[in-house]
Design an enzyme around this catalytic site. Sequence first.
Site, PDB file in Angstrom:
ATOM      1  N   LYS A 161      -5.099  -3.799  14.250  1.00 34.48           N
ATOM      2  CA  LYS A 161      -3.815  -3.125  14.468  1.00 34.48           C
ATOM      3  C   LYS A 161      -3.305  -3.377  15.900  1.00 34.48           C
ATOM      4  CE  LYS A 161      -4.130  -1.771  10.231  1.00 34.48           C
ATOM      5  NZ  LYS A 161      -4.721  -0.574   9.662  1.00 34.48           N
TER       6      LYS A 161
HETATM    7  C1  LIG Z   1      -5.322   0.183   8.472  1.00 33.18           C
HETATM    8  C2  LIG Z   1      -4.571   1.080   7.552  1.00 33.18           C
HETATM    9  C3  LIG Z   1      -4.994   2.376   7.221  1.00 33.18           C
HETATM   10  C4  LIG Z   1      -6.360   2.908   7.552  1.00 33.18           C
HETATM   11  O1  LIG Z   1      -6.731   2.864   8.866  1.00 33.18           O
HETATM   12  P1  LIG Z   1      -8.298   2.847   9.284  1.00 33.18           P
HETATM   13  O2  LIG Z   1      -8.206   3.039  10.760  1.00 33.18           O
HETATM   14  O3  LIG Z   1      -8.839   1.525   8.889  1.00 33.18           O
HETATM   15  O4  LIG Z   1      -8.953   3.981   8.586  1.00 33.18           O
HETATM   16  C5  LIG Z   1      -4.166   3.176   6.466  1.00 33.18           C
HETATM   17  N1  LIG Z   1      -2.979   2.732   6.011  1.00 33.18           N
HETATM   18  C6  LIG Z   1      -2.545   1.474   6.261  1.00 33.18           C
HETATM   19  C7  LIG Z   1      -1.209   1.051   5.733  1.00 33.18           C
HETATM   20  C8  LIG Z   1      -3.329   0.616   7.028  1.00 33.18           C
HETATM   21  O5  LIG Z   1      -2.909  -0.638   7.250  1.00 33.18           O
END
Ligand SMILES: *Cc1c(COP(=O)(O)O)cnc(C)c1O
Length: 382
Positions: free
Chosen positions: A183
């Site tokens: 991210k």
């Molecule tokens: C990455 C992601 C999540 C979950 O995040 P984590 O930190 O991996 O638990 C939830 N929703 C979307 C759309 C994502 O891309």
Amino acid sequence: MRKFLPYGRQWIDDADIDAIVEVLRSDWLTTGPRVEEFEAKFARTVGAKHAIAVSSGTAALHTAVYAAGIGPGDEVIVPPLTFVATANCVRYQAATVVFADVHPDTLLIDPAQVVAAASERTRAVIAVDYAGQPADLDDLLTMARDHGWILIEDAAHSLGARYKDRFVGSIADLTTFSLHPVKHITTGEGGVVTTNDDRLASRAKLFRNHGISTDHRQREQQGAWEYEMLDLGFNYRITDFQCALGHSQLDRLEEWVARRREISARYDDAFRTLPIEPLIMRSDRQSSRHLYVIRLRLQKCRAERATIFRALREQGLGVNVHYIPVHYHPYYQRLGFRRGQYPESERAYERLITLPLYPKLSDQEVRQVIDAVVNVLTELCS
Ligand SMILES: *Cc1c(COP(=O)(O)O)cnc(C)c1O
């Protein structure tokens, strides 16, 4: 030598490492001063009154659903074209998932489909800012106000994005972010919930700490041992060394979002004549470009998506697919969902491929991606 380029990855520098090491030498490894410092900086960055840091983006979603007061019998509307966590967080609170299909232009949840999916039991909508473009927040907020729903924005893709001159994180009732390494910024694992509502913020803080009203550090400072568990919560706390990393990473967010936009623009230019149907970017918002997805015009290709995918992999691109529609998964099939129910998400899924996009990608690597895509699609499509 051709490098393998993943679809997303972190960027850790010496300042990040120093920030972590400093915490490792300090008194607090978790629930110490770094958590609050990170939260304050994150809240300032997105223009929200409160930021509550938790152990993952999934924990942030679960915390938001709890804060919104969702429970058994309640229905929450989510798009099918997302990571499973967006829907799972509704199930964690024993509530009912109702899907509303995405709009084919943007692959964002379609407000008209939300209207069609709503019922007397609807309590919230979770909009996903797919690939980094903010959802149709004004339409969704108007609907939420009219019906007394809570709007939760899953902004795992959209840290740094803007909607009509406001940053994502300051607009919906509750906004959730992920700090996973793919991210925009990372703490290893981690997540943040933002809100402007004092009551929702205090419910979120309670939930991440077992439902207990004070944390260990507050009790230590007050020299007190009493605490009360007011509701059933979880241990969703994040550590101080993770927050030191997050604090340091936030310094580069603006620069990184700018670089993501620059690379995306270069891809857009290079792919203009290829059999790709671009996602429409609405003019009233600015994507922070988490993912660069190509949507193939398969009727112009001699190969299937899987063949094109493999050919790109052979060129060293760590391509991926975002996402397998949530209702395709066996767990959701057991809940009664069927293939064919959400045609826009399904048609998109069959044609999407995610390309490498992250700020550390060099100009030469961007070239490698462009050459590979042009070569493969020229060979396999008309
Ligand atoms: C990455 C992601 C999540 C979950 O995040 P984590 O930190 O991996 O638990 C939830 N929703 C979307 C759309 C994502 O891309």
